[in-house]
Design an enzyme around this catalytic site. Structure first.
Site, PDB file in Angstrom:
ATOM      1  N   CYS A 188       0.228   0.909  -6.105  1.00  0.00           N
ATOM      2  CA  CYS A 188       1.635   1.311  -5.960  1.00  0.00           C
ATOM      3  C   CYS A 188       2.501   0.293  -5.224  1.00  0.00           C
ATOM      4  O   CYS A 188       3.716   0.443  -5.192  1.00  0.00           O
ATOM      5  CB  CYS A 188       1.730   2.666  -5.267  1.00  0.00           C
ATOM      6  SG  CYS A 188       1.338   2.630  -3.494  1.00  0.00           S
ATOM      7  N   CYS A 223      -4.639   4.982   0.381  1.00  0.00           N
ATOM      8  CA  CYS A 223      -3.200   4.777   0.484  1.00  0.00           C
ATOM      9  C   CYS A 223      -2.527   6.142   0.589  1.00  0.00           C
ATOM     10  O   CYS A 223      -2.730   7.000  -0.267  1.00  0.00           O
ATOM     11  CB  CYS A 223      -2.705   4.019  -0.749  1.00  0.00           C
ATOM     12  SG  CYS A 223      -0.900   3.833  -0.832  1.00  0.00           S
ATOM     13  N   CYS A 232      -0.016   6.787  -2.621  1.00  0.00           N
ATOM     14  CA  CYS A 232      -0.479   7.143  -3.969  1.00  0.00           C
ATOM     15  C   CYS A 232      -1.902   7.711  -4.006  1.00  0.00           C
ATOM     16  O   CYS A 232      -2.359   8.126  -5.071  1.00  0.00           O
ATOM     17  CB  CYS A 232      -0.390   5.934  -4.896  1.00  0.00           C
ATOM     18  SG  CYS A 232      -1.617   4.643  -4.590  1.00  0.00           S
ATOM     19  N   CYS A 236     -12.482  -1.483   6.740  1.00  0.00           N
ATOM     20  CA  CYS A 236     -13.230  -2.319   5.810  1.00  0.00           C
ATOM     21  C   CYS A 236     -12.705  -1.998   4.406  1.00  0.00           C
ATOM     22  O   CYS A 236     -12.992  -0.939   3.856  1.00  0.00           O
ATOM     23  CB  CYS A 236     -14.712  -1.984   5.947  1.00  0.00           C
ATOM     24  SG  CYS A 236     -15.814  -3.035   5.025  1.00  0.00           S
TER      25      CYS A 236
END
Length: 132
Positions: free
Chosen positions: A51, A97, A100, A120
């Site tokens: 995104c 995220c 999104c 990570c």
């Protein structure tokens, strides 16, 4: 942070590489030391490959020795969210995220000061925007 972005999965399949789609949307993981950003030391911003949301600043990147890009904090705490991942017969904390929902990697409590965290993150889940 804006509401969750609903992505068109077919459009993502066409835009992303098969590896990127597998990692971001099917919770895959790239092999250590194979991603394009694991050893990148340039200044800039790491964005979500799906995104484009800004996720991590290169100033917080460090060499964890693991073979994946590692950061000691997100660009903004509201950029990512976490959930419990019990796959592979172990308990881990998944990072995705917030905008999104794409899978990015995992966070561990073995990072450097000041926060002691190691985000990570799979290179395939990121796009890098160099600082101008």
């Amino acid at each position: 942070m804006a509401d969750k972005l609903i992505l068109d999965e077919q459009a993502l399949r066409e835009r992303l590489t098969p590896e990127q789609y597998h990692i971001c949307r099917e919770h895959g993981t790239e092999r250590a030391f194979t991603g394009k950003y694991w050893d990148l030391k340039d200044a800039g911003t790491y964005r979500c490959a799906c995104c484009g949301e800004a996720l991590f600043d290169a100033d917080t990147k460090f060499d964890s020795g693991t073979g994946w890009p590692s950061f000691w904090q997100p660009l903004d705490q509201s950029a990512v969210e976490t959930s419990q991942d019990n796959s592979l017969l172990m308990a881990r904390t998944e990072v995705h995220c917030r905008h999104c929902g794409s899978h990015l990697g995992h966070v561990f409590a073995d990072g450097p000061a000041p926060g002691g965290l190691r985000y990570c993150i799979n290179s395939a889940a990121l796009d890098f925007e160099a600082k101008k």
